[in-house]
Design an enzyme around this catalytic site. Structure first.
Site, PDB file in Angstrom:
ATOM      1  N   GLU A 112      53.360  37.431 -20.933  1.00  0.00           N
ATOM      2  CA  GLU A 112      52.267  36.442 -20.954  1.00  0.00           C
ATOM      3  C   GLU A 112      51.009  37.037 -20.330  1.00  0.00           C
ATOM      4  O   GLU A 112      51.083  38.047 -19.622  1.00  0.00           O
ATOM      5  CB  GLU A 112      52.679  35.218 -20.106  1.00  0.00           C
ATOM      6  CG  GLU A 112      53.944  34.529 -20.541  1.00  0.00           C
ATOM      7  CD  GLU A 112      53.751  33.660 -21.767  1.00  0.00           C
ATOM      8  OE1 GLU A 112      52.599  33.272 -22.028  1.00  0.00           O
ATOM      9  OE2 GLU A 112      54.737  33.406 -22.463  1.00  0.00           O
ATOM     10  N   ASP A 125      61.483  33.516 -13.498  1.00  0.00           N
ATOM     11  CA  ASP A 125      62.243  33.148 -14.698  1.00  0.00           C
ATOM     12  C   ASP A 125      63.732  33.486 -14.523  1.00  0.00           C
ATOM     13  O   ASP A 125      64.600  32.655 -14.785  1.00  0.00           O
ATOM     14  CB  ASP A 125      61.654  33.896 -15.903  1.00  0.00           C
ATOM     15  CG  ASP A 125      62.417  33.627 -17.184  1.00  0.00           C
ATOM     16  OD1 ASP A 125      62.431  32.469 -17.616  1.00  0.00           O
ATOM     17  OD2 ASP A 125      63.009  34.575 -17.748  1.00  0.00           O
ATOM     18  N   LYS A 130      67.091  30.892 -14.240  1.00  0.00           N
ATOM     19  CA  LYS A 130      68.278  31.018 -15.094  1.00  0.00           C
ATOM     20  C   LYS A 130      69.529  31.222 -14.241  1.00  0.00           C
ATOM     21  O   LYS A 130      70.594  30.676 -14.552  1.00  0.00           O
ATOM     22  CB  LYS A 130      68.097  32.188 -16.060  1.00  0.00           C
ATOM     23  CG  LYS A 130      67.021  31.925 -17.113  1.00  0.00           C
ATOM     24  CD  LYS A 130      66.690  33.189 -17.872  1.00  0.00           C
ATOM     25  CE  LYS A 130      65.639  32.930 -18.938  1.00  0.00           C
ATOM     26  NZ  LYS A 130      65.109  34.182 -19.500  1.00  0.00           N
ATOM     27  N   GLY A 153      62.517  33.919 -28.252  1.00  0.00           N
ATOM     28  CA  GLY A 153      62.051  33.945 -29.632  1.00  0.00           C
ATOM     29  C   GLY A 153      62.289  32.602 -30.291  1.00  0.00           C
ATOM     30  O   GLY A 153      63.175  31.849 -29.889  1.00  0.00           O
TER      31      GLY A 153
END
Lengths: 164, 337
Positions: free
Chosen positions: B206, B217, B221, B313
């Site tokens: 990003e 991130d 997770k 994706g």
């Protein structure tokens, strides 16, 4: 501690049991026995035994029993299980700090050996230092984890540990 | 089954397309269609009880920038609670500060007896236990395979196929952007900033990359996996976290001299809940390159189980959401609903 021995046993019944019994009696763990029937030296049969014992003291007691029972020890190799030491630190690391880390590690119990390699100049804010070596006890790795964690937090280094 | 899609960005559009593409599968396997009866983004809403055309929704979003024609006027929570549908597909962006708006959407759906499928890490990484309890209390399903590792099916694998195993530990690479950067630094000897710029130019990172490179991130997770697979009660804030921002070429080179690579590894075991850069031997499964995600589970019967997949994706994430949708349809059929 892992031990590998070449024994010479008299070719009469009960000799192998008599040779293995002191290993178990001293809390040893037999990992392998190879009987070389064709390899006779002076009327004795060659047997290779691999086992684990807790300490050198326990190994000495086993050797003493073998001596009394006239079990010939033709060759003995003993080696300690080792655990890899792998730490990489990145940051503003003065040469004195590297010396201090080396000294501290060398004085730690059960650290078999260490090697410190580093890059960059002493004034660099992104010097990298790699500490590798071996420890003879798993608990030592936990102490080293703690040592490097505290050191890194105190001096604001990035700590990169090896994968266990 | 009637579904509403909350959030119509890349993931929302992807799942809309996939629902359109898989109607034959739904009919053949479950004797029913999956209808999108509503969708909303941050500014607009569209709904039709008879079903909306997924292609038309995606086309409108691409051409006008919005999914609907009606303005969202703050009534989304009420819409979720009162509108007649079965499953909410929540795909709004992750907010790691207060989990909103995802948390409100999910709680409204669960509280009104609707199943939820989400790709949104924020609510799960901050309020997992609360959400799970709400799902159990209302006898509905909360599924979130898409929240970790995109098309890498680690949650459903662990909770369903490996249900009989005791899972001792987990470690893995949970962020493709960091892996790409570290790999480029090693392969090309690039400094961190240059490898990051390259990742940004390729659309892998990003414009504000801090969420990825500071390990946020991966930590989100890891918290989700710790809760979902290991039954822990932790949040993102419980994860010890070190990112890759200060990894230098020298560090990469020194590790290379030892035949090792540096990877950002997430690890869960009885003593550790941590995301940090680690030295990994070349040839080890976790030395994987590119943008792939990988997780290794250590189990009592099966030993080491490794799963690899594309971590992000449009279609990859939609694939994970589809697997959750099919699981809900199967469960409903088993219960004769």
């Amino acid at each position: 501690m892992k031990v590998n021995v070449d024994l010479r046993l008299k070719d009469i019944p009960g000799q192998l049991v008599g040779a293995l019994e002191p290993i178990s009696a001293n809390d040893g763990n037999i990992r392998g026995v190879v009987h070389h029937h064709d390899d006779r030296v002076g009327g004795r049969i060659a047997v290779n035994v691999t086992f684990e014992v807790r300490s050198e003291h326990a190994l000495n007691k086993i050797l003493e029993v073998w001596r009394k029972r006239e079990v010939d020890v033709a060759k003995i190799d003993s080696f300690f299980e080792t655990f890899p030491i792998q730490y990489l630190i990145v940051g503003s690391i003065p040469t004195k700090e590297l010396e201090s880390i080396t000294k501290a590690l060398e004085s730690m119990e059960n650290v078999a050996f260490i090697e410190v390699r580093y890059t960059g100049s002493a004034n660099s804010s992104s010097r990298a230092a790699l500490v590798t070596g071996k420890a003879s006890k798993k608990e030592t790795i936990a102490s080293l984890d703690q040592f490097f964690k505290q050191r890194s937090e105190k001096h604001d280094y990035i700590l990169i540990r090896g994968l266990d | 089954m009637k579904v509403v899609i909350a959030g119509f960005g890349t993931v929302g559009q992807g799942i809309a397309e996939v629902i359109g593409m898989r109607q034959e599968l739904f009919s053949k396997s479950f004797g029913q269609q999956v209808k999108i009866v509503g969708a909303f983004d941050s500014s607009t809403i569209v709904k039709n009880a008879r079903g909306l055309d997924p292609v038309e929704l995606v086309r409108r979003k691409a051409s006008t920038g919005t999914v609907g024609t009606r303005k969202v006027d703050g009534g989304v929570k009420e819409l979720i609670e009162e509108y007649d549908f079965d499953t909410l597909i929540e795909t709004t962006p992750t907010n790691i500060l207060d989990a909103e708006p995802g948390y409100t959407h999910i709680m409204a759906a669960l509280g009104s007896g609707k199943n939820v499928i989400t790709s949104n890490k924020g609510p799960l990484a901050l309020r997992f236990r609360e959400l799970s309890k709400a799902a159990a209390r209302n006898k509905v399903q909360l599924r979130y395979e898409a929240s970790v590792g995109g098309a890498m099916p680690v949650i459903n694998l662990s909770r369903e196929l490996l249900r009989g195993e005791e899972i001792f530990s987990l470690r893995g690479i949970l962020n493709g952007t960091c892996n790409f950067i570290l790999n480029r630094m090693k392969d090309e000897g690039l400094p961190f900033e240059q490898a990051l710029r390259e990742a940004q130019e390729m659309g892998i990172a990003e414009r504000d990359p801090s969420y990825d490179i500071d390990g946020v991130d991966s930590a989100c997770k890891l918290a989700i996996l710790a809760n979902a697979i290991f039954g822990k009660d932790v949040t993102y804030n419980d994860v010890i976290r070190t990112g890759i921002r200060n990894i230098t070429e020298d560090a990469i080179a020194l590790a290379g001299e030892q035949n090792k690579v540096i990877r950002l590894i997430g690890e869960i075991n009885k003593d550790r809940l941590e995301v940090s850069p680690r030295m990994v031997p070349n040839g080890h499964p976790l030395a994987i390159g590119g943008t792939l995600n990988i997780v290794q589970l250590l189990t009592d019967l099966a030993g080491e189980v490794t799963v690899v997949g594309r971590g992000a994706g449009r279609m990859e994430t939609a694939s994970a959401i589809l697997s959750d949708l099919l699981a809900i349809l199967s469960e409903d059929r088993a219960k004769g609903r």
